[in-house]
Design an enzyme around this catalytic site. Structure first.
Site, PDB file in Angstrom:
ATOM      1  N   GLY A  74     -38.462 -26.292 -77.485  1.00  0.00           N
ATOM      2  CA  GLY A  74     -37.166 -26.983 -77.394  1.00  0.00           C
ATOM      3  C   GLY A  74     -37.211 -28.236 -76.535  1.00  0.00           C
ATOM      4  O   GLY A  74     -36.261 -28.492 -75.781  1.00  0.00           O
ATOM      5  N   GLY A 109     -34.187 -30.769 -76.247  1.00  0.00           N
ATOM      6  CA  GLY A 109     -32.885 -30.248 -75.825  1.00  0.00           C
ATOM      7  C   GLY A 109     -32.513 -30.724 -74.425  1.00  0.00           C
ATOM      8  O   GLY A 109     -33.295 -31.370 -73.728  1.00  0.00           O
ATOM      9  N   LYS A 110     -31.300 -30.363 -73.997  1.00  0.00           N
ATOM     10  CA  LYS A 110     -30.808 -30.817 -72.679  1.00  0.00           C
ATOM     11  C   LYS A 110     -31.704 -30.276 -71.568  1.00  0.00           C
ATOM     12  O   LYS A 110     -32.091 -31.005 -70.660  1.00  0.00           O
ATOM     13  CB  LYS A 110     -29.351 -30.354 -72.495  1.00  0.00           C
ATOM     14  CG  LYS A 110     -28.374 -31.040 -73.447  1.00  0.00           C
ATOM     15  CD  LYS A 110     -26.930 -30.597 -73.261  1.00  0.00           C
ATOM     16  CE  LYS A 110     -26.566 -29.289 -73.907  1.00  0.00           C
ATOM     17  NZ  LYS A 110     -26.777 -29.187 -75.367  1.00  0.00           N
ATOM     18  N   PRO A 117     -31.887 -15.530 -66.489  1.00  0.00           N
ATOM     19  CA  PRO A 117     -30.588 -16.006 -66.988  1.00  0.00           C
ATOM     20  C   PRO A 117     -30.154 -17.299 -66.301  1.00  0.00           C
ATOM     21  O   PRO A 117     -29.417 -18.096 -66.880  1.00  0.00           O
ATOM     22  CB  PRO A 117     -29.631 -14.869 -66.641  1.00  0.00           C
ATOM     23  CG  PRO A 117     -30.494 -13.661 -66.507  1.00  0.00           C
ATOM     24  CD  PRO A 117     -31.815 -14.150 -65.983  1.00  0.00           C
ATOM     25  N   ASN A 118     -30.602 -17.496 -65.061  1.00  0.00           N
ATOM     26  CA  ASN A 118     -30.272 -18.752 -64.377  1.00  0.00           C
ATOM     27  C   ASN A 118     -31.409 -19.114 -63.423  1.00  0.00           C
ATOM     28  O   ASN A 118     -31.817 -18.288 -62.606  1.00  0.00           O
ATOM     29  CB  ASN A 118     -28.948 -18.605 -63.605  1.00  0.00           C
ATOM     30  CG  ASN A 118     -28.301 -19.949 -63.364  1.00  0.00           C
ATOM     31  OD1 ASN A 118     -28.964 -20.858 -62.869  1.00  0.00           O
ATOM     32  ND2 ASN A 118     -27.043 -20.095 -63.716  1.00  0.00           N
ATOM     33  N   HIS A 157     -18.620 -23.625 -68.980  1.00  0.00           N
ATOM     34  CA  HIS A 157     -19.776 -24.391 -69.455  1.00  0.00           C
ATOM     35  C   HIS A 157     -19.337 -25.526 -70.373  1.00  0.00           C
ATOM     36  O   HIS A 157     -18.221 -25.525 -70.888  1.00  0.00           O
ATOM     37  CB  HIS A 157     -20.743 -23.480 -70.216  1.00  0.00           C
ATOM     38  CG  HIS A 157     -21.607 -22.644 -69.321  1.00  0.00           C
ATOM     39  ND1 HIS A 157     -21.172 -21.453 -68.782  1.00  0.00           N
ATOM     40  CD2 HIS A 157     -22.869 -22.845 -68.864  1.00  0.00           C
ATOM     41  CE1 HIS A 157     -22.145 -20.945 -68.031  1.00  0.00           C
ATOM     42  NE2 HIS A 157     -23.181 -21.770 -68.051  1.00  0.00           N
ATOM     43  N   LYS A 194     -22.408 -25.108 -75.754  1.00  0.00           N
ATOM     44  CA  LYS A 194     -23.089 -23.826 -75.517  1.00  0.00           C
ATOM     45  C   LYS A 194     -22.826 -22.862 -76.673  1.00  0.00           C
ATOM     46  O   LYS A 194     -21.694 -22.712 -77.128  1.00  0.00           O
ATOM     47  CB  LYS A 194     -22.606 -23.217 -74.189  1.00  0.00           C
ATOM     48  CG  LYS A 194     -23.372 -21.961 -73.802  1.00  0.00           C
ATOM     49  CD  LYS A 194     -23.169 -21.605 -72.336  1.00  0.00           C
ATOM     50  CE  LYS A 194     -23.866 -20.315 -71.955  1.00  0.00           C
ATOM     51  NZ  LYS A 194     -25.305 -20.314 -72.216  1.00  0.00           N
ATOM     52  N   THR A 205     -25.722 -15.752 -67.326  1.00  0.00           N
ATOM     53  CA  THR A 205     -25.479 -15.568 -65.889  1.00  0.00           C
ATOM     54  C   THR A 205     -24.311 -14.604 -65.655  1.00  0.00           C
ATOM     55  O   THR A 205     -24.392 -13.706 -64.809  1.00  0.00           O
ATOM     56  CB  THR A 205     -25.171 -16.927 -65.227  1.00  0.00           C
ATOM     57  OG1 THR A 205     -26.204 -17.845 -65.587  1.00  0.00           O
ATOM     58  CG2 THR A 205     -25.065 -16.814 -63.728  1.00  0.00           C
TER      59      THR A 205
END
Ligand SMILES: NC(=O)C1=CN([C@@H]2O[C@H](COP(=O)(O)OP(=O)(O)OC[C@H]3O[C@@H](n4cnc5c(N)ncnc54)[C@H](OP(=O)(O)O)[C@@H]3O)[C@@H](O)[C@H]2O)C=CC1
Ligand SMILES: O=C(O)C1=N[C@H](C(=O)O)C[C@H](O)C1
Length: 264
Positions: A8, A11-12, A125-126, A154, A158, A165
């Site tokens: 990816g 992606g951002k 997750p974060n 968010h 998303k 999270t």
């Protein structure tokens, strides 16, 4: 040198991670995985400078056969992440997973696979240290404040809700708080969803708006008081120290770790 491949890259998160690995003196970006034709090298994609002569693959199996990276950093989509993680674990490549949206069954499957193959894997997750602390502190507070609600906010691009999270926060709280029914026993929603999603009775509210990046509040209510934990990521650089930390750590692991709080 840790040889890293990224899924990816346009992606951002992917773009930020590409620059981070390219500028890390202990890591080498050896390949990227995309699902669109962007050229043979990353430098052919307009997001990246001409000096980024990193090979682009459209298929993870081929990438692993040709490049044999030490670590695969996944920053793709909830739809792809399970297949990528399984394949890496089967092919002796350590996954570092930033992508959210794993089901409990998928996570369990990968945990078993990593254990059987004695291979490191991190599902985070974060990656932001502040968010990890917020989750830990939330679990501490829930022992004293069993009435809790989570609001996560968010950007509107998303794909998954609730956020990884918020889901992990609720899991960590549920592990420590006494089983508890909160709110009025006769409470009714006049509009479906008004009280949010529920994880073990903990309401989770997901906000999606342009302009936001990644934000979460954990609200604890007690007699005459409100205790709020809040974390904000104002940019994606906030995740990058967690990304490089995870890539370093996964090299020494022989099992799957879910959440950076377990290895910080
Ligand atoms: N753990 C953490 O700290 C963080 C996790 N995240 C998570 O990371 C994931 C990515 O987030 P974000 O960067 O914002 O999302 P983006 O949509 O900006 O990026 C995802 C990228 O993956 C590409 N892609 C989609 N499918 C594939 C595939 N099969 N193979 C290779 N590339 C693919 C997309 O291409 P295209 O657009 O052309 O389809 C896109 O370039 C999300 O799950 C998000 O929740 C995000 C921030 C922090
Ligand atoms: O999609 C995002 O942006 C983010 N995803 C992760 C999540 O679902 O929790 C981490 C962070 O909140 C940013």
């Amino acid at each position: 040198m840790i040889r890293v491949a990224i899924g990816g890259p346009r992606g951002k998160m992917g773009q930020e991670a590409v620059h981070t690995i390219m500028n890390n003196e202990n890591m080498e970006l050896v390949a990227v995985l995309d699902h669109r034709e962007i050229g043979e090298l990353l430098s052919e994609s307009p997001e990246f400078p001409a000096s980024y002569d990193v090979p682009v693959f459209l298929d993870l199996d081929t990438l692993i056969t040709m490049i044999s990276p030490d670590v695969f950093l996944d920053l793709t989509t909830p739809h792809q992440v399970f297949e990528h993680t399984k394949l890496c674990l089967q092919r002796n490549v350590r996954p570092v997973i930033g992508t959210t949206g794993f089901t409990d069954e998928q996570l369990q499957h990968c945990t078993t696979l990593a254990k059987n193959n004695k291979l490191g894997c991190i599902v985070a997750p974060n990656f932001a240290i502040g968010a990890v602390l917020m989750m830990k502190f939330a679990a501490m507070a829930a022992v004293y404040f069993p009435d809790v609600e989570i609001i996560e906010m968010h950007h509107d691009q998303k794909l998954d809700a609730p956020s990884g999270t918020a889901y992990k926060t609720a899991q960590m709280i549920a592990e420590v708080r006494p089983s508890h029914k909160q709110g009025h026993p006769n409470e009714e929603e006049t509009i479906a969803g008004a009280r949010g999603a529920s994880f073990d009775g903990i309401p989770i509210h997901s906000v999606r708006l342009p302009g936001l990046i990644a934000h979460q509040q954990v609200l604890f209510g007690g007699e005459g008081q409100l205790f709020t934990l809040r974390h904000d990521s104002f940019n994606r650089q906030s995740f990058m120290s967690g990304v490089t930390f995870s890539i370093n750590q996964v090299m020494d692991l022989t099992e799957l770790v879910y959440g950076l709080e377990n290895i910080l």
